[in-house]
Write a protein that holds these residues in place. Structure first.
Motif, short mmCIF file in Angstrom:
data_model
loop_
_atom_site.label_atom_id
_atom_site.label_comp_id
_atom_site.label_asym_id
_atom_site.label_seq_id
_atom_site.Cartn_x
_atom_site.Cartn_y
_atom_site.Cartn_z
N ASN A 24 0.81 -1.22 0.00
CA ASN A 24 0.00 0.00 0.00
C ASN A 24 0.84 1.27 0.00
N GLY A 25 2.10 1.16 0.35
CA GLY A 25 2.97 2.32 0.38
C GLY A 25 4.31 1.96 0.98
N PHE A 26 5.16 2.99 1.06
CA PHE A 26 6.50 2.80 1.60
C PHE A 26 6.83 3.94 2.55
N LEU A 27 7.36 3.58 3.69
CA LEU A 27 7.74 4.53 4.72
C LEU A 27 9.26 4.58 4.78
N THR A 28 9.81 5.79 4.62
CA THR A 28 11.26 5.97 4.72
C THR A 28 11.54 7.12 5.69
N GLU A 29 12.81 7.34 5.96
CA GLU A 29 13.20 8.45 6.82
C GLU A 29 12.89 9.80 6.17
N ASN A 30 12.66 9.81 4.85
CA ASN A 30 12.37 11.05 4.15
C ASN A 30 10.89 11.31 3.93
N GLY A 31 10.04 10.35 4.27
CA GLY A 31 8.60 10.55 4.09
C GLY A 31 7.87 9.28 3.78
N PHE A 32 6.63 9.45 3.32
CA PHE A 32 5.75 8.32 2.99
C PHE A 32 5.39 8.39 1.52
N ILE A 33 5.45 7.25 0.85
CA ILE A 33 5.09 7.15 -0.56
C ILE A 33 3.82 6.30 -0.62
#
Length: 182
Positions: free
Chosen positions: A169-178
């Motif tokens: 459903n998405g991707f969570l990184t240190e730079n934000g959410f996709i």
């Protein structure tokens, strides 16, 4: 691709001071969370981004947290309740898991480890297919959201996809959410 990303992970983790805390901030900024919901994470290994601060923050918010367990005779993961301070045992493949007497739970939000990801919702895992089979199994049980978690530097143009791979459903990184799917 796995070998190349594994080589990059050491550099990414060494350069990402505070990434785990930014990850937690981004999680709460991007997703609607409900007190009482069950959220699974993972115990970080192989220089994966540390999702444990996210799990601690979720507990403070009133969520229940869990970690995956690999059973030898099963093709899908199960999840056992876990909170910081709970004793862990060594699992298959060098993972750390809640004790066998911890309650089995069924998450509605899964924070999924990854090796690489792309903007089409594809995740490259470790090659065992455990999460793909687990996501199919959980989807049959109830509505879930599966969010891949990694460093922004683990994004690639295109992840090779097989017939049994499940989009996230998405991707969570240190730079934000996709956001990919809802």
């Amino acid at each position: 691709m796995r070998k190349r990303i594994f080589r990059q992970l050491k550099r990414l983790s060494d350069q990402a001071v505070g990434a785990d805390h930014r990850l937690a901030i981004n999680l709460f900024g991007a997703l609607s969370l409900c007190s009482g919901m069950v959220v699974s994470g993972y115990w970080p290994m192989r220089k994966e981004i540390n999702v444990l601060p996210c799990l601690s923050a979720l507990l403070s918010y009133g969520c229940r947290t869990a970690l995956p367990v690999i059973l030898e005779d099963k093709h899908a993961l199960i999840f056992r309740a876990w909170s910081p301070g709970d004793q862990l045992v060594k699992g298959l493949y060098g993972t750390f898991e809640p004790r066998p007497d911890a309650e089995v739970v069924y998450p509605t939000l899964l924070l999924v480890p990854l090796v690489a990801f792309d903007r089409s919702g594809n995740r490259l895992g470790y090659g065992g297919g455990y999460y793909d089979r687990t996501l199919v199994s959980l989807h049959e049980r109830h509505a879930i959201r599966a969010i891949g978690v990694g460093y922004a530097g683990q994004e690639v143009n295109c992840v090779p996809v097989g017939a049994h791979d499940v989009m996230l459903n998405g991707f969570l990184t240190e730079n934000g959410f996709i956001k990919i799917l809802e």
